[in-house]
Motif scaffolding. Sequence first.
Motif, PDB file in Angstrom:
ATOM      1  N   LEU A   1       0.788  -3.711  -8.293  1.00  8.42           N
ATOM      2  CA  LEU A   1       0.259  -2.668  -7.409  1.00  8.42           C
ATOM      3  C   LEU A   1      -1.177  -2.303  -7.725  1.00  8.42           C
ATOM      4  O   LEU A   1      -1.894  -1.773  -6.885  1.00  8.42           O
ATOM      5  CB  LEU A   1       1.135  -1.410  -7.486  1.00  8.42           C
ATOM      6  CG  LEU A   1       2.577  -1.557  -7.032  1.00  8.42           C
ATOM      7  CD1 LEU A   1       3.333  -0.259  -7.231  1.00  8.42           C
ATOM      8  CD2 LEU A   1       2.644  -2.011  -5.598  1.00  8.42           C
ATOM      9  N   ALA A   2      -1.624  -2.577  -8.952  1.00 12.41           N
ATOM     10  CA  ALA A   2      -2.993  -2.266  -9.333  1.00 12.41           C
ATOM     11  C   ALA A   2      -3.997  -3.149  -8.581  1.00 12.41           C
ATOM     12  O   ALA A   2      -5.134  -2.734  -8.340  1.00 12.41           O
ATOM     13  CB  ALA A   2      -3.173  -2.436 -10.831  1.00 12.41           C
ATOM     14  N   SER A   3      -3.569  -4.342  -8.196  1.00 12.35           N
ATOM     15  CA  SER A   3      -4.484  -5.260  -7.517  1.00 12.35           C
ATOM     16  C   SER A   3      -4.634  -4.926  -6.031  1.00 12.35           C
ATOM     17  O   SER A   3      -5.504  -5.447  -5.361  1.00 12.35           O
ATOM     18  CB  SER A   3      -3.988  -6.691  -7.665  1.00 12.35           C
ATOM     19  OG  SER A   3      -2.721  -6.837  -7.039  1.00 12.35           O
ATOM     20  N   VAL A   4      -3.790  -4.026  -5.511  1.00 13.71           N
ATOM     21  CA  VAL A   4      -3.843  -3.650  -4.101  1.00 13.71           C
ATOM     22  C   VAL A   4      -4.810  -2.494  -3.959  1.00 13.71           C
ATOM     23  O   VAL A   4      -4.673  -1.472  -4.620  1.00 13.71           O
ATOM     24  CB  VAL A   4      -2.451  -3.206  -3.594  1.00 13.71           C
ATOM     25  CG1 VAL A   4      -2.509  -2.798  -2.146  1.00 13.71           C
ATOM     26  CG2 VAL A   4      -1.444  -4.315  -3.801  1.00 13.71           C
ATOM     27  N   SER A   5      -5.818  -2.667  -3.115  1.00 12.53           N
ATOM     28  CA  SER A   5      -6.783  -1.583  -2.933  1.00 12.53           C
ATOM     29  C   SER A   5      -6.557  -0.922  -1.575  1.00 12.53           C
ATOM     30  O   SER A   5      -6.269  -1.587  -0.587  1.00 12.53           O
ATOM     31  CB  SER A   5      -8.194  -2.123  -3.027  1.00 12.53           C
ATOM     32  OG  SER A   5      -8.420  -3.098  -2.049  1.00 12.53           O
ATOM     33  N   PRO A   6      -6.680   0.401  -1.547  1.00 12.85           N
ATOM     34  CA  PRO A   6      -6.499   1.104  -0.278  1.00 12.85           C
ATOM     35  C   PRO A   6      -7.621   0.748   0.697  1.00 12.85           C
ATOM     36  O   PRO A   6      -8.705   0.363   0.272  1.00 12.85           O
ATOM     37  CB  PRO A   6      -6.539   2.585  -0.669  1.00 12.85           C
ATOM     38  CG  PRO A   6      -7.107   2.635  -2.022  1.00 12.85           C
ATOM     39  CD  PRO A   6      -6.950   1.287  -2.649  1.00 12.85           C
ATOM     40  N   PRO A   7      -7.380   0.879   1.998  1.00 20.11           N
ATOM     41  CA  PRO A   7      -8.410   0.554   2.975  1.00 20.11           C
ATOM     42  C   PRO A   7      -9.648   1.418   2.775  1.00 20.11           C
ATOM     43  O   PRO A   7      -9.546   2.597   2.483  1.00 20.11           O
ATOM     44  CB  PRO A   7      -7.757   0.865   4.324  1.00 20.11           C
ATOM     45  CG  PRO A   7      -6.312   1.062   4.063  1.00 20.11           C
ATOM     46  CD  PRO A   7      -6.144   1.322   2.609  1.00 20.11           C
ATOM     47  N   GLY A   8     -10.795   0.791   2.909  1.00 17.32           N
ATOM     48  CA  GLY A   8     -12.061   1.506   2.767  1.00 17.32           C
ATOM     49  C   GLY A   8     -12.529   1.632   1.336  1.00 17.32           C
ATOM     50  O   GLY A   8     -13.560   2.230   1.071  1.00 17.32           O
ATOM     51  N   ALA A   9     -11.796   1.076   0.385  1.00 13.65           N
ATOM     52  CA  ALA A   9     -12.208   1.185  -1.022  1.00 13.65           C
ATOM     53  C   ALA A   9     -12.970  -0.042  -1.462  1.00 13.65           C
ATOM     54  O   ALA A   9     -12.936  -1.068  -0.903  1.00 13.65           O
ATOM     55  CB  ALA A   9     -10.999   1.355  -1.917  1.00 13.65           C
TER      56      ALA A   9
ATOM     57  N   LEU B   1       0.831  -1.203   0.000  1.00 13.24           N
ATOM     58  CA  LEU B   1       0.000   0.000   0.000  1.00 13.24           C
ATOM     59  C   LEU B   1       0.869   1.257   0.000  1.00 13.24           C
ATOM     60  O   LEU B   1       0.576   2.235  -0.687  1.00 13.24           O
ATOM     61  CB  LEU B   1      -0.934   0.014   1.210  1.00 13.24           C
ATOM     62  CG  LEU B   1      -2.166  -0.869   1.107  1.00 13.24           C
ATOM     63  CD1 LEU B   1      -2.888  -0.928   2.446  1.00 13.24           C
ATOM     64  CD2 LEU B   1      -3.102  -0.350   0.028  1.00 13.24           C
ATOM     65  N   PHE B   2       1.939   1.238   0.776  1.00 13.41           N
ATOM     66  CA  PHE B   2       2.855   2.375   0.837  1.00 13.41           C
ATOM     67  C   PHE B   2       3.505   2.601  -0.522  1.00 13.41           C
ATOM     68  O   PHE B   2       3.580   3.736  -1.011  1.00 13.41           O
ATOM     69  CB  PHE B   2       3.909   2.141   1.920  1.00 13.41           C
ATOM     70  CG  PHE B   2       4.779   3.334   2.172  1.00 13.41           C
ATOM     71  CD1 PHE B   2       4.415   4.288   3.101  1.00 13.41           C
ATOM     72  CD2 PHE B   2       5.967   3.508   1.480  1.00 13.41           C
ATOM     73  CE1 PHE B   2       5.219   5.401   3.334  1.00 13.41           C
ATOM     74  CE2 PHE B   2       6.771   4.608   1.702  1.00 13.41           C
ATOM     75  CZ  PHE B   2       6.399   5.564   2.632  1.00 13.41           C
ATOM     76  N   VAL B   3       3.980   1.524  -1.142  1.00  9.62           N
ATOM     77  CA  VAL B   3       4.637   1.623  -2.450  1.00  9.62           C
ATOM     78  C   VAL B   3       3.639   2.098  -3.506  1.00  9.62           C
ATOM     79  O   VAL B   3       3.965   2.915  -4.371  1.00  9.62           O
ATOM     80  CB  VAL B   3       5.280   0.270  -2.838  1.00  9.62           C
ATOM     81  CG1 VAL B   3       5.705   0.245  -4.285  1.00  9.62           C
ATOM     82  CG2 VAL B   3       6.474  -0.012  -1.943  1.00  9.62           C
ATOM     83  N   ARG B   4       2.396   1.621  -3.422  1.00  8.18           N
ATOM     84  CA  ARG B   4       1.345   2.047  -4.356  1.00  8.18           C
ATOM     85  C   ARG B   4       1.115   3.548  -4.223  1.00  8.18           C
ATOM     86  O   ARG B   4       1.048   4.274  -5.208  1.00  8.18           O
ATOM     87  CB  ARG B   4       0.058   1.285  -4.062  1.00  8.18           C
ATOM     88  CG  ARG B   4      -1.110   1.649  -4.943  1.00  8.18           C
ATOM     89  CD  ARG B   4      -2.370   0.898  -4.487  1.00  8.18           C
ATOM     90  NE  ARG B   4      -3.442   1.059  -5.416  1.00  8.18           N
ATOM     91  CZ  ARG B   4      -4.265   2.108  -5.429  1.00  8.18           C
ATOM     92  NH1 ARG B   4      -4.124   3.070  -4.549  1.00  8.18           N
ATOM     93  NH2 ARG B   4      -5.232   2.186  -6.321  1.00  8.18           N
ATOM     94  N   ASP B   5       1.006   4.034  -2.989  1.00 14.59           N
ATOM     95  CA  ASP B   5       0.800   5.450  -2.730  1.00 14.59           C
ATOM     96  C   ASP B   5       1.982   6.263  -3.254  1.00 14.59           C
ATOM     97  O   ASP B   5       1.804   7.328  -3.854  1.00 14.59           O
ATOM     98  CB  ASP B   5       0.600   5.668  -1.232  1.00 14.59           C
ATOM     99  CG  ASP B   5       0.087   7.052  -0.906  1.00 14.59           C
ATOM    100  OD1 ASP B   5      -0.662   7.622  -1.727  1.00 14.59           O
ATOM    101  OD2 ASP B   5       0.436   7.560   0.169  1.00 14.59           O
ATOM    102  N   MET B   6       3.198   5.745  -3.055  1.00  9.37           N
ATOM    103  CA  MET B   6       4.392   6.435  -3.547  1.00  9.37           C
ATOM    104  C   MET B   6       4.367   6.515  -5.068  1.00  9.37           C
ATOM    105  O   MET B   6       4.701   7.552  -5.642  1.00  9.37           O
ATOM    106  CB  MET B   6       5.660   5.710  -3.081  1.00  9.37           C
ATOM    107  CG  MET B   6       6.922   6.439  -3.480  1.00  9.37           C
ATOM    108  SD  MET B   6       8.499   5.721  -2.962  1.00  9.37           S
ATOM    109  CE  MET B   6       8.100   4.335  -2.008  1.00  9.37           C
TER     110      MET B   6
END
Length: 114
Positions: free
Chosen positions: A106-114, A88-93
């Motif tokens: 990274l596209a398959s990682v969803s942020p919390p609450g999404a 999640l951190f790397v995705r945000d970066m």
Amino acid sequence: MTQKTTAAALLLTAAIAGCTTSPADYATALPSQDPKWLSPECQEIRMAAAGYAGGERPLYWSAGALLGPYGLAIVAAGKDHQAKQRKLFVRDMHLKCSSQPLPKELASVSPPGA
């Protein structure tokens, strides 16, 4: 769960957790020619990435083994959680520092609450 199934799940979790790129390594791999690279958001998250490893608590398989099969599961869950947080951190970066589309991992990682 049988012992074989538990062992297979633990090995799979360990393999997945080991594949996650560290935020500091990912920050150095991003192209510095990107227009977003000099943005204040990118500079802030790159500084946070440099000290990211110090924020993670080390989890040892040997300590989990002392607690028995449940201890191993606890360590596996902890390592899996750390790997997800790292992704999640790397995705945000990537979103803050790069104009390129998200890589598949990274596209398959969803942020919390999404």
